[in-house]
Design a protein around this motif. Structure first.
Motif, PDB file in Angstrom:
ATOM      1  N   LEU A 273       0.836  -1.206   0.000  1.00  0.00           N
ATOM      2  CA  LEU A 273       0.000   0.000   0.000  1.00  0.00           C
ATOM      3  C   LEU A 273       0.869   1.253   0.000  1.00  0.00           C
ATOM      4  O   LEU A 273       0.599   2.209  -0.744  1.00  0.00           O
ATOM      5  N   SER A 274       1.926   1.257   0.816  1.00  0.00           N
ATOM      6  CA  SER A 274       2.815   2.422   0.857  1.00  0.00           C
ATOM      7  C   SER A 274       3.529   2.610  -0.479  1.00  0.00           C
ATOM      8  O   SER A 274       3.672   3.742  -0.958  1.00  0.00           O
ATOM      9  N   ALA A 275       3.952   1.509  -1.104  1.00  0.00           N
ATOM     10  CA  ALA A 275       4.605   1.616  -2.416  1.00  0.00           C
ATOM     11  C   ALA A 275       3.630   2.102  -3.481  1.00  0.00           C
ATOM     12  O   ALA A 275       4.004   2.878  -4.373  1.00  0.00           O
ATOM     13  N   SER A 276       2.382   1.680  -3.376  1.00  0.00           N
ATOM     14  CA  SER A 276       1.372   2.081  -4.365  1.00  0.00           C
ATOM     15  C   SER A 276       1.049   3.568  -4.275  1.00  0.00           C
ATOM     16  O   SER A 276       0.549   4.161  -5.241  1.00  0.00           O
ATOM     17  N   ILE A 277       1.321   4.169  -3.133  1.00  0.00           N
ATOM     18  CA  ILE A 277       1.075   5.609  -2.958  1.00  0.00           C
ATOM     19  C   ILE A 277       2.327   6.421  -3.288  1.00  0.00           C
ATOM     20  O   ILE A 277       2.271   7.417  -4.015  1.00  0.00           O
ATOM     21  N   ILE A 278       3.475   5.989  -2.770  1.00  0.00           N
ATOM     22  CA  ILE A 278       4.707   6.758  -2.929  1.00  0.00           C
ATOM     23  C   ILE A 278       5.227   6.698  -4.359  1.00  0.00           C
ATOM     24  O   ILE A 278       5.632   7.721  -4.934  1.00  0.00           O
ATOM     25  N   TYR A 279       5.214   5.515  -4.959  1.00  0.00           N
ATOM     26  CA  TYR A 279       5.810   5.339  -6.289  1.00  0.00           C
ATOM     27  C   TYR A 279       5.171   6.239  -7.346  1.00  0.00           C
ATOM     28  O   TYR A 279       5.879   6.939  -8.065  1.00  0.00           O
ATOM     29  N   PRO A 280       3.849   6.267  -7.480  1.00  0.00           N
ATOM     30  CA  PRO A 280       3.271   7.143  -8.516  1.00  0.00           C
ATOM     31  C   PRO A 280       3.429   8.621  -8.219  1.00  0.00           C
ATOM     32  O   PRO A 280       3.595   9.429  -9.142  1.00  0.00           O
ATOM     33  N   THR A 281       3.383   9.001  -6.938  1.00  0.00           N
ATOM     34  CA  THR A 281       3.482  10.429  -6.618  1.00  0.00           C
ATOM     35  C   THR A 281       4.888  10.974  -6.829  1.00  0.00           C
ATOM     36  O   THR A 281       5.068  12.185  -7.006  1.00  0.00           O
ATOM     37  N   THR A 282       5.898  10.092  -6.817  1.00  0.00           N
ATOM     38  CA  THR A 282       7.272  10.562  -7.014  1.00  0.00           C
ATOM     39  C   THR A 282       7.798  10.314  -8.412  1.00  0.00           C
ATOM     40  O   THR A 282       8.887  10.792  -8.747  1.00  0.00           O
ATOM     41  N   TYR A 283       7.030   9.598  -9.254  1.00  0.00           N
ATOM     42  CA  TYR A 283       7.526   9.295 -10.589  1.00  0.00           C
ATOM     43  C   TYR A 283       6.546   9.656 -11.713  1.00  0.00           C
ATOM     44  O   TYR A 283       6.906  10.345 -12.658  1.00  0.00           O
ATOM     45  N   ILE A 284       5.317   9.186 -11.603  1.00  0.00           N
ATOM     46  CA  ILE A 284       4.386   9.316 -12.719  1.00  0.00           C
ATOM     47  C   ILE A 284       4.151  10.768 -13.108  1.00  0.00           C
ATOM     48  O   ILE A 284       4.134  11.120 -14.283  1.00  0.00           O
ATOM     49  N   GLN A 285       3.975  11.640 -12.114  1.00  0.00           N
ATOM     50  CA  GLN A 285       3.634  13.027 -12.418  1.00  0.00           C
ATOM     51  C   GLN A 285       4.784  13.771 -13.106  1.00  0.00           C
ATOM     52  O   GLN A 285       4.563  14.805 -13.727  1.00  0.00           O
ATOM     53  N   PHE A 286       6.010  13.245 -13.015  1.00  0.00           N
ATOM     54  CA  PHE A 286       7.144  13.924 -13.634  1.00  0.00           C
ATOM     55  C   PHE A 286       7.549  13.305 -14.974  1.00  0.00           C
ATOM     56  O   PHE A 286       8.431  13.834 -15.648  1.00  0.00           O
ATOM     57  N   LEU A 287       6.920  12.207 -15.341  1.00  0.00           N
ATOM     58  CA  LEU A 287       7.286  11.532 -16.583  1.00  0.00           C
ATOM     59  C   LEU A 287       6.465  12.051 -17.754  1.00  0.00           C
ATOM     60  O   LEU A 287       5.252  12.222 -17.641  1.00  0.00           O
TER      61      LEU A 287
ATOM     62  N   THR B 225      13.459  12.731 -12.899  1.00  0.00           N
ATOM     63  CA  THR B 225      12.449  11.705 -12.648  1.00  0.00           C
ATOM     64  C   THR B 225      12.925  10.651 -11.655  1.00  0.00           C
ATOM     65  O   THR B 225      12.122   9.946 -11.077  1.00  0.00           O
ATOM     66  N   SER B 226      14.224  10.516 -11.474  1.00  0.00           N
ATOM     67  CA  SER B 226      14.735   9.480 -10.567  1.00  0.00           C
ATOM     68  C   SER B 226      15.013  10.011  -9.170  1.00  0.00           C
ATOM     69  O   SER B 226      15.369   9.256  -8.281  1.00  0.00           O
ATOM     70  N   LEU B 227      14.894  11.329  -8.990  1.00  0.00           N
ATOM     71  CA  LEU B 227      15.164  11.926  -7.695  1.00  0.00           C
ATOM     72  C   LEU B 227      14.005  12.816  -7.281  1.00  0.00           C
ATOM     73  O   LEU B 227      13.349  13.429  -8.113  1.00  0.00           O
ATOM     74  N   VAL B 228      13.761  12.880  -5.983  1.00  0.00           N
ATOM     75  CA  VAL B 228      12.760  13.786  -5.435  1.00  0.00           C
ATOM     76  C   VAL B 228      13.494  15.008  -4.908  1.00  0.00           C
ATOM     77  O   VAL B 228      14.444  14.881  -4.137  1.00  0.00           O
ATOM     78  N   CYS B 229      13.080  16.193  -5.331  1.00  0.00           N
ATOM     79  CA  CYS B 229      13.810  17.401  -4.949  1.00  0.00           C
ATOM     80  C   CYS B 229      13.694  17.639  -3.443  1.00  0.00           C
ATOM     81  O   CYS B 229      12.797  17.120  -2.773  1.00  0.00           O
ATOM     82  N   THR B 230      14.596  18.457  -2.933  1.00  0.00           N
ATOM     83  CA  THR B 230      14.727  18.660  -1.492  1.00  0.00           C
ATOM     84  C   THR B 230      13.447  19.215  -0.874  1.00  0.00           C
ATOM     85  O   THR B 230      13.003  18.755   0.192  1.00  0.00           O
ATOM     86  N   TRP B 231      12.850  20.194  -1.523  1.00  0.00           N
ATOM     87  CA  TRP B 231      11.644  20.819  -0.962  1.00  0.00           C
ATOM     88  C   TRP B 231      10.508  19.810  -0.868  1.00  0.00           C
ATOM     89  O   TRP B 231       9.760  19.793   0.114  1.00  0.00           O
ATOM     90  N   ASN B 232      10.385  18.964  -1.877  1.00  0.00           N
ATOM     91  CA  ASN B 232       9.341  17.924  -1.860  1.00  0.00           C
ATOM     92  C   ASN B 232       9.589  16.917  -0.747  1.00  0.00           C
ATOM     93  O   ASN B 232       8.648  16.416  -0.126  1.00  0.00           O
TER      94      ASN B 232
END
Length: 288
Positions: A80-94, A250-257
């Motif tokens: 469940l945690s992966a299903s939430i974190i993975y799309p929010t940190t990758y999909i929106q930036f691709l 896309t492979s990194l989450v910026c500091t502010w985020n």
């Protein structure tokens, strides 16, 4: 039914991991967390399936049913945690491409894995004469959620430069670590059937630990946003002021985020601890 669900779990976690690997998910710390979850759940489920197919359950010195339902509960929460974190940190930036399609598909299979694990927990609890493990109870699930949310926080604060420049932020990291250990101790005491060896009744011990965690998390909920987003304390109130967020990697989450994610997760975990405290007090002292 259980065998069919485990095969579905193996398929979904394997596909999620494979598609994540094909788009380079492991390049970022946050992506590593999702990849670890899918790989870990796949390996644990495969071992459990082999043990049951070979009928080796009786060779273990502990209750296999309790161990199995604990694994399934944790696997469900992890997926469940992966299903939430993975799309929010990758999909929106691709951008629209085959990589984006693979990421979306990987997320879908991660959600499918969560449903499969949750279904097995529900199916196991519905069996007649089944002794429900601690993790399948509301207190156990809350304790599991507390530890998993803390693990996600640790992933986001894996870069020391996020907090080493301010003692108040170092205190917040200490709070996350201390509360994680307290929840883990309470969880292990229950799973290991050692709760009756304490010098005080376990319900009182658990309520005290949860109350302490609530108080500690309350300080972190105030200090982390204050020193990360308030300009008077050296924080960055706007995302545009963070140079790392302008690269849109896309492979990194910026500091502010990352700072915002930790603040949000702190509030979520505090809510879970408060729920745990209220439920424990009502269950052990009011209802009892």
């Amino acid at each position: 039914m259980g065998c069919c669900l485990r095969r579905l779990q193996l398929l979904s976690t394997c596909v999620a991991f494979s598609l994540g690997a094909s788009v380079g998910t492991w390049k970022g710390t946050i992506g590593n967390w999702s990849m670890f979850i899918w790989c870990f759940c796949f390996v644990v489920t495969l071992i459990n399936l082999i043990v049951e197919l070979c009928e080796l359950e009786d060779h273990f010195p502990f209750s296999w049913d309790n161990f199995l339902i604990t694994c399934n509960c944790y696997s469900a929460l992890l997926c469940l945690s992966a299903s939430i974190i993975y799309p929010t940190t990758y999909i929106q930036f691709l951008p629209d491409s085959r990589y984006r399609d693979r990421t979306i598909t990987s997320t879908a299979f991660s959600c499918l894995a969560f449903v499969a694990y949750a279904m097995e927990v529900a199916w196991t609890r519905a069996q007649p004469n089944m002794i429900t493990g601690y993790m399948a109870t509301v207190p156990g699930l809350l304790k599991g959620l507390e530890t998993i949310v803390a693990c996600v926080i640790f992933v986001f604060i894996s870069s020391p430069y996020l907090y080493l420049h301010q003692p108040a932020l170092v205190w917040c990291v200490a709070v996350y670590s201390i509360c994680f250990l307290l929840s883990s101790v309470a969880l292990l005491l229950n799973l290991g059937k050692c709760d009756n060896r304490l010098p005080v009744p376990f319900p009182i011990f658990q309520v005290v630990l949860t109350l302490l965690s609530v108080l500690l998390y309350a300080t972190a909920l105030v200090l982390w946003p204050l020193y990360q987003f308030n300009q008077k304390f050296g924080g960055q109130p706007q995302r545009s002021s963070d140079v790392s967020c302008s690269d849109r990697l896309t492979s990194l989450v910026c500091t502010w985020n990352q700072r915002l994610a930790v603040a949000s997760l702190t509030a979520i975990n505090l809510l879970i601890y408060v729920t745990d405290l209220v439920f424990s007090v009502h269950l052990d002292f009011v209802s009892g």
